[in-house]
Scaffold this motif. Sequence first.
Motif, short mmCIF file in Angstrom:
data_model
loop_
_atom_site.label_atom_id
_atom_site.label_comp_id
_atom_site.label_asym_id
_atom_site.label_seq_id
_atom_site.Cartn_x
_atom_site.Cartn_y
_atom_site.Cartn_z
N LEU A 174 0.82 -1.21 0.00
CA LEU A 174 0.00 0.00 0.00
C LEU A 174 0.85 1.26 0.00
O LEU A 174 0.33 2.35 -0.19
CB LEU A 174 -0.92 0.01 1.23
CG LEU A 174 -1.88 -1.16 1.34
CD1 LEU A 174 -2.61 -1.11 2.68
CD2 LEU A 174 -2.86 -1.16 0.19
N MET A 233 3.73 -1.33 4.39
CA MET A 233 2.34 -1.69 4.66
C MET A 233 1.84 -2.56 3.51
O MET A 233 2.00 -2.21 2.35
CB MET A 233 1.46 -0.44 4.78
CG MET A 233 1.78 0.38 6.00
SD MET A 233 0.55 1.64 6.35
CE MET A 233 0.63 2.67 4.91
N ALA A 265 -1.57 -4.99 2.40
CA ALA A 265 -2.92 -5.47 2.68
C ALA A 265 -3.03 -6.94 2.29
O ALA A 265 -2.47 -7.36 1.28
CB ALA A 265 -3.95 -4.66 1.90
N ILE A 298 -10.18 -2.64 1.79
CA ILE A 298 -9.05 -3.45 2.28
C ILE A 298 -9.62 -4.51 3.22
O ILE A 298 -10.42 -4.20 4.10
CB ILE A 298 -8.02 -2.59 3.03
CG1 ILE A 298 -7.33 -1.64 2.05
CG2 ILE A 298 -7.00 -3.47 3.75
CD1 ILE A 298 -6.35 -0.67 2.70
N GLU A 333 -8.50 -7.55 5.84
CA GLU A 333 -7.43 -8.14 6.64
C GLU A 333 -7.92 -9.47 7.19
O GLU A 333 -8.93 -9.53 7.90
CB GLU A 333 -7.04 -7.21 7.79
CG GLU A 333 -6.15 -6.05 7.36
CD GLU A 333 -4.81 -6.54 6.86
OE1 GLU A 333 -4.04 -7.14 7.64
OE2 GLU A 333 -4.51 -6.32 5.67
N TRP A 370 -3.08 -2.07 10.96
CA TRP A 370 -4.37 -1.91 10.28
C TRP A 370 -4.99 -0.54 10.51
O TRP A 370 -5.73 -0.04 9.66
CB TRP A 370 -5.34 -3.02 10.67
CG TRP A 370 -5.82 -2.99 12.08
CD1 TRP A 370 -5.29 -3.68 13.13
CD2 TRP A 370 -6.93 -2.25 12.60
NE1 TRP A 370 -6.01 -3.41 14.27
CE2 TRP A 370 -7.03 -2.53 13.96
CE3 TRP A 370 -7.86 -1.39 12.03
CZ2 TRP A 370 -7.99 -1.98 14.78
CZ3 TRP A 370 -8.83 -0.83 12.84
CH2 TRP A 370 -8.89 -1.13 14.20
N TYR A 410 -4.34 1.69 7.76
CA TYR A 410 -5.04 1.35 6.52
C TYR A 410 -6.33 2.13 6.34
O TYR A 410 -6.82 2.27 5.23
CB TYR A 410 -5.36 -0.15 6.46
CG TYR A 410 -4.17 -1.08 6.45
CD1 TYR A 410 -2.87 -0.62 6.32
CD2 TYR A 410 -4.35 -2.44 6.59
CE1 TYR A 410 -1.80 -1.49 6.32
CE2 TYR A 410 -3.28 -3.33 6.59
CZ TYR A 410 -2.01 -2.84 6.46
OH TYR A 410 -0.95 -3.69 6.45
N CYS A 452 -8.36 3.60 2.26
CA CYS A 452 -9.45 2.86 1.64
C CYS A 452 -10.79 3.52 1.94
O CYS A 452 -10.88 4.41 2.79
CB CYS A 452 -9.46 1.42 2.13
SG CYS A 452 -9.70 1.25 3.92
N LEU A 499 -12.64 -0.74 5.52
CA LEU A 499 -11.72 -1.76 6.02
C LEU A 499 -12.55 -2.85 6.66
O LEU A 499 -13.46 -2.57 7.45
CB LEU A 499 -10.77 -1.17 7.06
CG LEU A 499 -9.84 -2.15 7.76
CD1 LEU A 499 -8.80 -2.70 6.79
CD2 LEU A 499 -9.15 -1.52 8.95
#
Length: 163
Positions: A37, A43, A45, A58, A60, A74, A77, A81, A84
């Motif tokens: 990412l 990072m 994903a 994203i 996880e 996370w 993240y 996005c 998530l």
Amino acid sequence: MATTPKLSRKAVTEALTKAAVMHMVRYGFAIHKEIGLSRGGTMRADLLCLNFKKKLVIMEVKSSTSDYNTDSKWVKYLSLCDQLVFVMPELVWHKLKDKPGRGAGVLVLCEKTGHLKSVQRAATQEILDEETRDYLILRMAYRSAEYSKRNVKRRTRVYLSET
């Protein structure tokens, strides 16, 4: 009464990933596994999903409580996005019910049906800036290219005549 054999962490992760891919494909998303990412790859994903409306999700995959507890990246993240989502087995969800938060959704693999079910809806994040969106979409396109610097030897010689 027969007991089901305990799966390895890798097998659980593979099953959850497969279920997540099938779930997102059903909703019209294209999915990339293990995609960086950021520049430098700090990072990564587990799954980056994109649809034709340019929505980036994203996902996880968390195969165990320790997998969830040891992952602190996370949170970063969320700014990369539109949504998530965590994907985990039912047993892990029952142990972590109060933990996943801050706008993240949770999909749980139902052991009876073999499908994912939503137990916590993902909040839509603040509008993702276009520069970040374009960068991630370009990363996905570049990574899926049949030929690129990633997968072609740079010093290959090509001749038209037989030597």
